[in-house]
Design a protein around this motif. Structure first.
Motif, PDB file in Angstrom:
ATOM      1  N   HIS A  33      28.074  40.511  45.814  1.00 12.33           N
ATOM      2  CA  HIS A  33      27.893  39.021  44.251  1.00 12.33           C
ATOM      3  C   HIS A  33      27.975  40.709  42.985  1.00 12.33           C
ATOM      4  O   HIS A  33      27.356  41.206  42.797  1.00 12.33           O
ATOM      5  N   PHE A  34      29.204  40.344  42.235  1.00  6.54           N
ATOM      6  CA  PHE A  34      29.679  40.897  41.173  1.00  6.54           C
ATOM      7  C   PHE A  34      29.362  39.506  39.762  1.00  6.54           C
ATOM      8  O   PHE A  34      30.172  38.821  40.244  1.00  6.54           O
ATOM      9  N   ILE A  35      29.585  39.516  38.410  1.00 10.15           N
ATOM     10  CA  ILE A  35      29.648  38.737  38.059  1.00 10.15           C
ATOM     11  C   ILE A  35      30.786  39.880  36.655  1.00 10.15           C
ATOM     12  O   ILE A  35      30.688  40.844  36.621  1.00 10.15           O
ATOM     13  N   ARG A  36      31.441  38.982  36.278  1.00  7.35           N
ATOM     14  CA  ARG A  36      32.760  39.547  35.685  1.00  7.35           C
ATOM     15  C   ARG A  36      32.730  38.294  34.011  1.00  7.35           C
ATOM     16  O   ARG A  36      33.672  37.835  34.590  1.00  7.35           O
ATOM     17  N   PHE A  37      31.604  38.386  32.735  1.00  8.90           N
ATOM     18  CA  PHE A  37      32.258  37.446  32.626  1.00  8.90           C
ATOM     19  C   PHE A  37      33.067  37.914  31.249  1.00  8.90           C
ATOM     20  O   PHE A  37      33.770  39.018  30.357  1.00  8.90           O
ATOM     21  N   LYS A  38      34.523  37.281  30.407  1.00 12.52           N
ATOM     22  CA  LYS A  38      35.150  37.406  29.686  1.00 12.52           C
ATOM     23  C   LYS A  38      36.666  38.270  30.467  1.00 12.52           C
ATOM     24  O   LYS A  38      37.445  38.007  29.099  1.00 12.52           O
ATOM     25  N   THR A  39      35.762  38.658  30.482  1.00 12.11           N
ATOM     26  CA  THR A  39      37.417  39.925  31.377  1.00 12.11           C
ATOM     27  C   THR A  39      37.283  39.754  32.982  1.00 12.11           C
ATOM     28  O   THR A  39      36.327  39.974  33.495  1.00 12.11           O
ATOM     29  N   PHE A  40      38.753  39.340  33.597  1.00 10.96           N
ATOM     30  CA  PHE A  40      38.913  39.917  34.743  1.00 10.96           C
ATOM     31  C   PHE A  40      39.954  40.952  35.355  1.00 10.96           C
ATOM     32  O   PHE A  40      40.067  41.380  36.817  1.00 10.96           O
ATOM     33  N   GLU A  41      40.059  41.519  34.289  1.00  7.09           N
ATOM     34  CA  GLU A  41      41.112  42.280  34.502  1.00  7.09           C
ATOM     35  C   GLU A  41      40.217  44.168  35.357  1.00  7.09           C
ATOM     36  O   GLU A  41      39.563  44.187  34.545  1.00  7.09           O
ATOM     37  N   LEU A  42      40.694  44.852  36.543  1.00  8.14           N
ATOM     38  CA  LEU A  42      39.929  45.663  36.454  1.00  8.14           C
ATOM     39  C   LEU A  42      40.422  47.139  36.254  1.00  8.14           C
ATOM     40  O   LEU A  42      41.252  47.858  36.175  1.00  8.14           O
ATOM     41  N   ASN A  43      39.813  47.440  35.725  1.00 10.61           N
ATOM     42  CA  ASN A  43      39.589  49.468  35.137  1.00 10.61           C
ATOM     43  C   ASN A  43      39.074  50.632  36.722  1.00 10.61           C
ATOM     44  O   ASN A  43      39.092  49.582  37.346  1.00 10.61           O
ATOM     45  N   PHE A  44      38.805  51.589  36.459  1.00  6.47           N
ATOM     46  CA  PHE A  44      39.209  52.299  37.237  1.00  6.47           C
ATOM     47  C   PHE A  44      37.694  52.433  38.577  1.00  6.47           C
ATOM     48  O   PHE A  44      37.574  52.681  39.343  1.00  6.47           O
ATOM     49  N   ILE A  45      36.609  52.356  37.104  1.00  6.04           N
ATOM     50  CA  ILE A  45      35.341  52.658  37.408  1.00  6.04           C
ATOM     51  C   ILE A  45      35.163  51.162  38.508  1.00  6.04           C
ATOM     52  O   ILE A  45      34.606  51.438  40.191  1.00  6.04           O
ATOM     53  N   ASP A  46      35.416  50.088  37.837  1.00  3.79           N
ATOM     54  CA  ASP A  46      35.665  48.565  38.878  1.00  3.79           C
ATOM     55  C   ASP A  46      36.396  48.847  40.686  1.00  3.79           C
ATOM     56  O   ASP A  46      35.595  48.628  41.079  1.00  3.79           O
ATOM     57  N   TYR A  47      38.002  49.170  40.037  1.00  2.00           N
ATOM     58  CA  TYR A  47      37.742  49.494  41.153  1.00  2.00           C
ATOM     59  C   TYR A  47      37.109  51.440  42.311  1.00  2.00           C
ATOM     60  O   TYR A  47      36.923  50.491  43.858  1.00  2.00           O
ATOM     61  N   LYS A  85      32.067  39.484  52.598  1.00  2.00           N
ATOM     62  CA  LYS A  85      32.607  38.709  52.039  1.00  2.00           C
ATOM     63  C   LYS A  85      32.403  39.377  49.883  1.00  2.00           C
ATOM     64  O   LYS A  85      31.224  40.432  50.077  1.00  2.00           O
ATOM     65  N   PHE A  86      33.303  40.007  49.100  1.00  2.00           N
ATOM     66  CA  PHE A  86      32.508  40.259  47.845  1.00  2.00           C
ATOM     67  C   PHE A  86      32.886  38.857  47.302  1.00  2.00           C
ATOM     68  O   PHE A  86      34.449  38.160  47.200  1.00  2.00           O
ATOM     69  N   TYR A  87      32.347  37.853  46.567  1.00  2.00           N
ATOM     70  CA  TYR A  87      31.648  37.433  45.810  1.00  2.00           C
ATOM     71  C   TYR A  87      32.403  37.667  44.055  1.00  2.00           C
ATOM     72  O   TYR A  87      30.716  38.657  43.303  1.00  2.00           O
ATOM     73  N   ILE A  88      32.826  37.201  43.972  1.00  2.00           N
ATOM     74  CA  ILE A  88      33.454  37.509  42.140  1.00  2.00           C
ATOM     75  C   ILE A  88      32.793  36.275  41.450  1.00  2.00           C
ATOM     76  O   ILE A  88      33.845  35.147  41.621  1.00  2.00           O
ATOM     77  N   HIS A  89      32.146  36.611  40.544  1.00  5.30           N
ATOM     78  CA  HIS A  89      31.730  35.334  39.945  1.00  5.30           C
ATOM     79  C   HIS A  89      32.311  34.788  38.534  1.00  5.30           C
ATOM     80  O   HIS A  89      32.026  36.209  37.330  1.00  5.30           O
ATOM     81  N   THR A  90      33.118  34.500  37.822  1.00  2.37           N
ATOM     82  CA  THR A  90      33.411  34.297  36.357  1.00  2.37           C
ATOM     83  C   THR A  90      33.606  33.625  35.890  1.00  2.37           C
ATOM     84  O   THR A  90      33.938  32.044  36.483  1.00  2.37           O
ATOM     85  N   ASN A  91      33.425  33.054  34.253  1.00  2.00           N
ATOM     86  CA  ASN A  91      33.579  32.022  33.549  1.00  2.00           C
ATOM     87  C   ASN A  91      35.517  32.155  32.890  1.00  2.00           C
ATOM     88  O   ASN A  91      35.124  31.246  31.715  1.00  2.00           O
ATOM     89  N   VAL A  92      35.283  33.315  33.627  1.00  4.39           N
ATOM     90  CA  VAL A  92      37.832  32.811  33.194  1.00  4.39           C
ATOM     91  C   VAL A  92      37.857  31.947  34.319  1.00  4.39           C
ATOM     92  O   VAL A  92      37.796  32.073  35.633  1.00  4.39           O
ATOM     93  N   LEU A  93      38.050  30.884  32.769  1.00  6.34           N
ATOM     94  CA  LEU A  93      39.233  29.995  33.838  1.00  6.34           C
ATOM     95  C   LEU A  93      40.408  29.949  34.553  1.00  6.34           C
ATOM     96  O   LEU A  93      40.169  29.904  35.945  1.00  6.34           O
TER      97      LEU A  93
END
Length: 494
Positions: free
Chosen positions: A73-87, A101-109
């Motif tokens: 599980h990862f949580i990404r609030f506010k932004t969903f774009e990946l940077n180099f470190i995220d990748y 599975k990778f579950y990416i939890h986000t508040n980005v609609l």
């Protein structure tokens, strides 16, 4: 006779069918194993999902099979774009652990897979096929208590990870946690978390069954929420109030999740002995703290697929390995003779208390007593060291602006009499002296003085437009009357 033949035929058909099914299961099992999907998940997880843990469960030895689903599980609030470190973090988790599975939890609609790093993820078909995005509302309050507005998404992320694990179970990772070795060995436990000797728990890596007793107690402990303290509810309170009393609730991981600040900093520096990062199971990259902890930050303030090829410290080796890159020597690099990029200071998010709380995030020593630590206390000395690194960083950025005139300040300068607040006279004299003399001395720089420095820097940078005028300095009721500089520097231990 005819009936007897049909019976024999039916019996033979049954045997053949049974053998065929067994062969089919073996083939499927082999296929799943080769693809990295654990057959035991399908075989046992449905049975173990409703476990009710009691004191009979041993979190030292664990169960005899996996009881935690193989989901990261990862949580990404506010932004969903990946940077180099995220990748790099995604690639490391895929290569070194290979979750189902990778579950990416986000508040980005409106989630959009934009940017070159999402493009690279989609090109990796095995990785892309395992990613699922789930909506997660960013908390604004907990048990009727409003979250600190400045830290809403940080404290909200602390709460979110508990709720996510209570819903699904699995492996939670901070967005800058690099998986080095498979985490499967921790999936036999009710809950596995980093808890070093004399320290609070580290919540950057958590592996837990959804019914883990500690998760429910941890969330309930937020009924006493301290909005002004960075790591109180995430680390201090659950350690002191729950785990000190009931250590059997978790499998205690001592150091192998790599969340101690001193360990993480070895990724960005040379050490007397080679840093054996491969001996860890994961490590916290401290991405959001490098700017004040990493003395080499100015040389490489951000990482990308170009400069990582010449990065000489251990993180360069780690990133190149998961990206299948070969290192390039500095003499081979086309930018070897270029100046490093100019760094712009942004203190708009440097709010009250962060200089102290950020430094203490993963390193604060658990201490339930009220004894005030001395300068020889390892906790105080460790925080002092990090504060001095922050001070050095900010001073180096101020010098080119000529904001202060260090030649007019001496080490014996005393603070003028004042009946007003602690600022600005005390801070200006103290910090001008430190800019003049540096921090390569035995002086102690404590958290209160770092806050003074933050205010002083902000006041000086406002006219330059680097810091917004909406930022307000910290106020204090303390008054100062003829205090020698050396006394001010060493007083008020943390």
């Amino acid at each position: 006779m005819f009936l007897r033949i049909r019976r024999r035929s039916s019996f033979l058909s049954l045997i053949v069918s049974f053998i065929f099914v067994c062969c089919l299961i073996s083939l499927v099992n082999l296929s799943l194993s080769q693809s990295g999907i654990k057959w035991d998940l399908f075989q046992t997880f449905e049975q173990t999902n409703d476990i009710e843990f009691t004191d009979d469960f041993d979190n030292v030895t664990g169960a005899d099979k996996y009881i935690v689903p193989n989901i990261i599980h990862f949580i990404r609030f506010k932004t969903f774009e990946l940077n180099f470190i995220d990748y790099v973090v995604l690639k490391a988790a895929m290569r070194n652990h290979k979750p189902d599975k990778f579950y990416i939890h986000t508040n980005v609609l409106e989630v959009k897979y934009e940017g070159k790093y999402w493009d690279l993820v989609r090109k990796d078909r095995d990785l892309w096929s395992r990613i699922e995005v789930l909506y997660l509302e960013a908390p604004t309050e907990i048990f009727g208590q409003k979250l600190n507005e400045g830290w809403r998404f940080y404290h909200g992320g602390d709460i979110g990870r508990i709720r996510v694990l209570m819903q699904y179970g699995g492996i939670y990772l901070d967005n800058d946690c690099f998986v080095i070795r498979s985490l499967d060995k921790y999936r036999n436990f009710e809950c596995a978390i980093n808890w070093d000797e004399n320290q609070f728990i580290g919540s950057q890596t958590i592996i837990a069954h959804k019914n883990a007793r500690f998760l429910a107690l941890w969330l309930d402990s937020y009924r006493h929420y301290r909005s002004e303290k960075w790591y109180y509810n995430a680390g201090e309170r659950p350690t002191v109030e729950i785990l000190y009393r009931h250590p059997q609730l978790v499998h205690r991981v001592k150091g192998d999740f790599g969340i101690i600040t001193d360990v993480s900093l070895n990724l960005y520096r040379n050490t007397s002995k080679p840093f054996e990062w491969r001996s860890l199971d994961s490590i916290h990259l401290l991405v959001n703290h490098r700017f004040y902890l990493d003395k080499n930050y100015n040389k490489t303030p951000t990482f990308n697929e170009s400069n990582i090829q010449t990065y000489q410290y251990p993180f360069g080796e780690m990133a190149r390995e998961v990206l299948d890159m070969k290192p390039i020597t500095l003499s081979e690099s086309p930018s070897a003779h270029q100046h490093p990029p100019q760094l712009v200071i942004d203190l708009t998010d440097w709010t009250e208390g962060e200089s102290d709380s950020f430094a203490l995030n993963e390193t604060k020593i658990a201490n339930t007593s009220t004894i005030e630590p001395t300068t020889n206390d390892p906790y105080t000395m460790h925080v002092n060291e990090m504060n001095q690194q922050l001070l050095d960083f900010l001073m180096n950025q101020l010098r080119p602006y000529g904001i202060v005139d260090p030649d007019s300040i001496t080490s014996t300068t005393t603070i003028p009499p004042s009946t007003s607040t602690f600022l600005p006279n005390a801070a200006e004299v103290l910090m001008k002296n430190l800019i003049s003399n540096g921090t390569d001395t035995d002086e102690i720089i404590n958290a209160q003085q770092m806050q003074l420095f933050r205010d002083y820097v902000m006041q000086q940078l406002m006219p330059l437009g680097i810091v917004g005028s909406s930022e307000k300095p910290i106020t204090s009721s303390t008054t100062v009357t003829q205090v020698p500089l050396q006394q001010l520097v060493s007083q008020n231990p943390i």
